[in-house]
Design a protein around this motif. Structure first.
Motif, PDB file in Angstrom:
ATOM      1  N   SER A  16       0.757  10.972  -7.969  1.00  0.00           N
ATOM      2  CA  SER A  16       0.782  12.303  -8.576  1.00  0.00           C
ATOM      3  C   SER A  16      -0.181  12.414  -9.759  1.00  0.00           C
ATOM      4  CB  SER A  16       2.200  12.615  -9.044  1.00  0.00           C
ATOM      5  OG  SER A  16       2.633  11.601  -9.932  1.00  0.00           O
ATOM      6  N   SER A  17      -0.666  11.281 -10.266  1.00  0.00           N
ATOM      7  CA  SER A  17      -1.633  11.285 -11.370  1.00  0.00           C
ATOM      8  C   SER A  17      -2.459  10.013 -11.240  1.00  0.00           C
ATOM      9  CB  SER A  17      -0.908  11.290 -12.715  1.00  0.00           C
ATOM     10  OG  SER A  17      -0.391  10.000 -13.004  1.00  0.00           O
ATOM     11  N   ARG A  18      -3.458   9.827 -12.123  1.00  0.00           N
ATOM     12  CA  ARG A  18      -4.251   8.600 -12.026  1.00  0.00           C
ATOM     13  C   ARG A  18      -3.457   7.383 -12.494  1.00  0.00           C
ATOM     14  NH1 ARG A  18      -6.373   6.421 -16.303  1.00  0.00           N
ATOM     15  NH2 ARG A  18      -6.072   7.459 -18.285  1.00  0.00           N
ATOM     16  N   CYS A  19      -2.228   7.621 -12.980  1.00  0.00           N
ATOM     17  CA  CYS A  19      -1.374   6.526 -13.461  1.00  0.00           C
ATOM     18  C   CYS A  19      -0.327   6.115 -12.437  1.00  0.00           C
ATOM     19  CB  CYS A  19      -0.705   6.940 -14.770  1.00  0.00           C
ATOM     20  SG  CYS A  19      -1.871   7.100 -16.155  1.00  0.00           S
ATOM     21  N   SER A  20      -0.429   6.620 -11.205  1.00  0.00           N
ATOM     22  CA  SER A  20       0.498   6.174 -10.162  1.00  0.00           C
ATOM     23  C   SER A  20      -0.214   6.231  -8.821  1.00  0.00           C
ATOM     24  CB  SER A  20       1.751   7.054 -10.134  1.00  0.00           C
ATOM     25  OG  SER A  20       1.441   8.382  -9.784  1.00  0.00           O
ATOM     26  N   GLY A  21       0.135   5.320  -7.934  1.00  0.00           N
ATOM     27  CA  GLY A  21      -0.456   5.353  -6.606  1.00  0.00           C
ATOM     28  C   GLY A  21      -0.525   3.981  -5.966  1.00  0.00           C
ATOM     29  N   ARG A  22      -1.188   3.932  -4.824  1.00  0.00           N
ATOM     30  CA  ARG A  22      -1.392   2.670  -4.107  1.00  0.00           C
ATOM     31  C   ARG A  22      -2.578   1.962  -4.767  1.00  0.00           C
ATOM     32  NH1 ARG A  22      -2.206   4.907   0.382  1.00  0.00           N
ATOM     33  NH2 ARG A  22      -4.449   4.834   0.186  1.00  0.00           N
ATOM     34  N   LEU A  23      -2.359   0.728  -5.163  1.00  0.00           N
ATOM     35  CA  LEU A  23      -3.395  -0.003  -5.892  1.00  0.00           C
ATOM     36  C   LEU A  23      -4.567  -0.353  -4.988  1.00  0.00           C
ATOM     37  CD1 LEU A  23      -4.450  -1.566  -8.365  1.00  0.00           C
ATOM     38  CD2 LEU A  23      -3.128  -3.535  -7.543  1.00  0.00           C
ATOM     39  N   GLU A  24      -5.785  -0.050  -5.463  1.00  0.00           N
ATOM     40  CA  GLU A  24      -6.999  -0.524  -4.800  1.00  0.00           C
ATOM     41  C   GLU A  24      -7.899  -1.193  -5.832  1.00  0.00           C
ATOM     42  OE1 GLU A  24      -8.819   2.532  -2.397  1.00  0.00           O
ATOM     43  OE2 GLU A  24      -7.085   2.634  -1.055  1.00  0.00           O
ATOM     44  N   VAL A  25      -8.539  -2.266  -5.396  1.00  0.00           N
ATOM     45  CA  VAL A  25      -9.392  -3.076  -6.270  1.00  0.00           C
ATOM     46  C   VAL A  25     -10.794  -3.103  -5.680  1.00  0.00           C
ATOM     47  CG1 VAL A  25      -9.729  -5.394  -7.229  1.00  0.00           C
ATOM     48  CG2 VAL A  25      -7.413  -4.511  -6.862  1.00  0.00           C
ATOM     49  N   LYS A  26     -11.797  -2.955  -6.542  1.00  0.00           N
ATOM     50  CA  LYS A  26     -13.176  -2.988  -6.048  1.00  0.00           C
ATOM     51  C   LYS A  26     -13.671  -4.431  -6.001  1.00  0.00           C
ATOM     52  CE  LYS A  26     -16.801   0.190  -6.749  1.00  0.00           C
ATOM     53  NZ  LYS A  26     -17.663   0.905  -7.696  1.00  0.00           N
ATOM     54  N   SER A  27     -14.142  -4.818  -4.841  1.00  0.00           N
ATOM     55  CA  SER A  27     -14.612  -6.182  -4.643  1.00  0.00           C
ATOM     56  C   SER A  27     -15.846  -6.111  -3.743  1.00  0.00           C
ATOM     57  CB  SER A  27     -13.479  -6.977  -3.988  1.00  0.00           C
ATOM     58  OG  SER A  27     -13.900  -8.240  -3.607  1.00  0.00           O
ATOM     59  N   ASN A  28     -16.948  -6.693  -4.183  1.00  0.00           N
ATOM     60  CA  ASN A  28     -18.213  -6.618  -3.420  1.00  0.00           C
ATOM     61  C   ASN A  28     -18.571  -5.175  -3.058  1.00  0.00           C
ATOM     62  OD1 ASN A  28     -18.323  -9.392  -3.491  1.00  0.00           O
ATOM     63  ND2 ASN A  28     -17.197  -9.608  -1.567  1.00  0.00           N
ATOM     64  N   ASN A  29     -18.387  -4.283  -4.045  1.00  0.00           N
ATOM     65  CA  ASN A  29     -18.782  -2.874  -3.915  1.00  0.00           C
ATOM     66  C   ASN A  29     -17.970  -2.054  -2.927  1.00  0.00           C
ATOM     67  OD1 ASN A  29     -20.409  -1.854  -5.791  1.00  0.00           O
ATOM     68  ND2 ASN A  29     -22.316  -2.026  -4.640  1.00  0.00           N
ATOM     69  N   SER A  30     -16.840  -2.595  -2.427  1.00  0.00           N
ATOM     70  CA  SER A  30     -15.969  -1.775  -1.585  1.00  0.00           C
ATOM     71  C   SER A  30     -14.528  -1.917  -2.084  1.00  0.00           C
ATOM     72  CB  SER A  30     -16.085  -2.172  -0.116  1.00  0.00           C
ATOM     73  OG  SER A  30     -15.634  -3.491   0.043  1.00  0.00           O
ATOM     74  N   TRP A  31     -13.703  -0.946  -1.736  1.00  0.00           N
ATOM     75  CA  TRP A  31     -12.323  -0.918  -2.236  1.00  0.00           C
ATOM     76  C   TRP A  31     -11.381  -1.606  -1.252  1.00  0.00           C
ATOM     77  CZ3 TRP A  31     -11.255   0.520  -7.096  1.00  0.00           C
ATOM     78  CH2 TRP A  31     -12.229   1.270  -7.781  1.00  0.00           C
ATOM     79  N   SER A  32     -10.435  -2.377  -1.785  1.00  0.00           N
ATOM     80  CA  SER A  32      -9.433  -3.058  -0.961  1.00  0.00           C
ATOM     81  C   SER A  32      -8.051  -2.840  -1.560  1.00  0.00           C
ATOM     82  CB  SER A  32      -9.685  -4.571  -0.921  1.00  0.00           C
ATOM     83  OG  SER A  32     -10.986  -4.846  -0.439  1.00  0.00           O
ATOM     84  N   SER A  33      -7.038  -2.802  -0.688  1.00  0.00           N
ATOM     85  CA  SER A  33      -5.654  -2.798  -1.155  1.00  0.00           C
ATOM     86  C   SER A  33      -5.236  -4.226  -1.502  1.00  0.00           C
ATOM     87  CB  SER A  33      -4.743  -2.231  -0.067  1.00  0.00           C
ATOM     88  OG  SER A  33      -5.032  -0.865   0.154  1.00  0.00           O
ATOM     89  N   VAL A  34      -4.049  -4.342  -2.084  1.00  0.00           N
ATOM     90  CA  VAL A  34      -3.537  -5.648  -2.506  1.00  0.00           C
ATOM     91  C   VAL A  34      -2.159  -5.835  -1.873  1.00  0.00           C
ATOM     92  CG1 VAL A  34      -2.815  -7.034  -4.493  1.00  0.00           C
ATOM     93  CG2 VAL A  34      -4.819  -5.546  -4.671  1.00  0.00           C
ATOM     94  N   CYS A  35      -1.875  -7.030  -1.385  1.00  0.00           N
ATOM     95  CA  CYS A  35      -0.596  -7.308  -0.742  1.00  0.00           C
ATOM     96  C   CYS A  35       0.501  -7.478  -1.786  1.00  0.00           C
ATOM     97  CB  CYS A  35      -0.701  -8.580   0.103  1.00  0.00           C
ATOM     98  SG  CYS A  35       0.697  -8.783   1.223  1.00  0.00           S
ATOM     99  N   GLU A  36       1.667  -6.904  -1.485  1.00  0.00           N
ATOM    100  CA  GLU A  36       2.825  -7.002  -2.385  1.00  0.00           C
ATOM    101  C   GLU A  36       3.124  -8.453  -2.773  1.00  0.00           C
ATOM    102  OE1 GLU A  36       7.219  -4.881  -2.257  1.00  0.00           O
ATOM    103  OE2 GLU A  36       6.317  -5.577  -0.394  1.00  0.00           O
ATOM    104  N   ASP A  37       2.970  -9.377  -1.821  1.00  0.00           N
ATOM    105  CA  ASP A  37       3.291 -10.782  -2.090  1.00  0.00           C
ATOM    106  C   ASP A  37       2.331 -11.427  -3.087  1.00  0.00           C
ATOM    107  OD1 ASP A  37       5.262 -10.491  -0.220  1.00  0.00           O
ATOM    108  OD2 ASP A  37       4.173 -11.506   1.382  1.00  0.00           O
ATOM    109  N   ASP A  38       1.168 -10.808  -3.289  1.00  0.00           N
ATOM    110  CA  ASP A  38       0.116 -11.413  -4.119  1.00  0.00           C
ATOM    111  C   ASP A  38       0.027 -10.788  -5.513  1.00  0.00           C
ATOM    112  OD1 ASP A  38      -0.508 -12.847  -1.863  1.00  0.00           O
ATOM    113  OD2 ASP A  38      -2.048 -11.447  -1.212  1.00  0.00           O
ATOM    114  N   PHE A  39       1.073 -10.018  -5.887  1.00  0.00           N
ATOM    115  CA  PHE A  39       0.968  -9.189  -7.087  1.00  0.00           C
ATOM    116  C   PHE A  39       2.334  -9.128  -7.746  1.00  0.00           C
ATOM    117  CE2 PHE A  39       0.267  -5.183  -9.395  1.00  0.00           C
ATOM    118  CZ  PHE A  39      -1.036  -5.340  -9.815  1.00  0.00           C
ATOM    119  N   ASP A  40       2.382  -9.403  -9.068  1.00  0.00           N
ATOM    120  CA  ASP A  40       3.676  -9.369  -9.751  1.00  0.00           C
ATOM    121  C   ASP A  40       3.596  -8.508 -11.011  1.00  0.00           C
ATOM    122  OD1 ASP A  40       2.403 -10.881 -11.705  1.00  0.00           O
ATOM    123  OD2 ASP A  40       3.395 -12.754 -11.168  1.00  0.00           O
ATOM    124  N   LEU A  41       4.664  -8.525 -11.793  1.00  0.00           N
ATOM    125  CA  LEU A  41       4.748  -7.627 -12.946  1.00  0.00           C
ATOM    126  C   LEU A  41       3.701  -7.930 -14.008  1.00  0.00           C
ATOM    127  CD1 LEU A  41       6.440  -5.188 -13.731  1.00  0.00           C
ATOM    128  CD2 LEU A  41       7.961  -6.714 -14.968  1.00  0.00           C
TER     129      LEU A  41
END
Length: 216
Positions: A16-41
């Motif tokens: 609903s804002s730039r402070c919430s959403g599905r996380l994407e990370v830029k890597s080698n100039n393209s965007w990727s999602s991140v797996c829940e198992d690979d990410f913590d608080l």
């Protein structure tokens, strides 16, 4: 170095804002999602700080839909103090592919802010209510409430709490008294009651300094 206001290596999509959403990370100039198992608080704390969005309030897979971008096979190992996610250590995950419904969704607190201070950890308190920002009257806010705000912003503990410390109110002043017990993670989780007394003068708007340093 070039001044950049918004980071260009992480983003939150579909929220609903730039402070919430599905996380994407830029890597080698393209965007990727991140797996829940690979990410913590701790990782989430760094992303919310990097986006200047306070502290994480919700972290959950598929909260904002399934992954549309490829999912990184990379596990982040942040310690929580880093200013950007790509400064964190990481390792390549050796397990199977991550299903698209396990893409990390993240909500950072964007319901309180400190305005007119030297960093986002100090300033005149404003609270988002009905999608607009309001100041808070000094009489309706105490140290327990301040503890919750500083925690929500990822800014440590309160060090100074005083009316008009950062100028007079520019936003309307809420006629609402907060009744935090101090353990809540966000201010809007606290109990509150409507104040029946007269309007609050603009020079009584709460100013707050938290002890933590915001990442620049």
């Amino acid at each position: 170095s070039a001044l950049h206001i918004f980071p260009d290596s992480v983003r939150l999509e579909n929220g609903s804002s730039r402070c919430s959403g599905r996380l994407e990370v830029k890597s080698n100039n393209s965007w990727s999602s991140v797996c829940e198992d690979d990410f913590d608080l701790l990782d989430a704390e760094v992303v919310c700080r990097e986006l200047d969005c306070g502290a994480p309030s919700v972290l959950q897979g598929a909260l904002y839909g399934e992954a549309e971008a490829p999912i990184l096979t990379r596990e982040f190992s942040c310690e929580g103090h880093e200013s950007v996610l790509l400064d964190c250590g990481s390792s390549w995950r050796k397990t199977k592919a991550c299903p698209p419904d396990k893409a990390v969704g993240l909500t950072c607190s964007d319901s309180v802010r400190l305005e007119n201070g030297s960093s986002r950890c100090s300033g005149r308190l404003e609270v988002k209510s009905n999608n607009s920002w309001s100041s808070v009257c000094e009489d309706d806010f105490d140290l327990l409430d301040a503890e919750v705000v500083c925690r929500e912003l990822g800014c440590g503990a309160p060090s100074v709490l005083q009316g008009a410390l950062y100028g007079e109110a520019e936003a309307p002043i809420l006629t609402r008294e907060f009744l935090c017990e101090g353990h809540e993670s966000v201010l809007l989780d606290c109990g509150s009651s409507w104040r029946k007394t007269k309007a609050c003068p603009p020079d009584k708007a709460v100013g707050l300094t938290c002890s933590g340093k915001a990442a620049s």
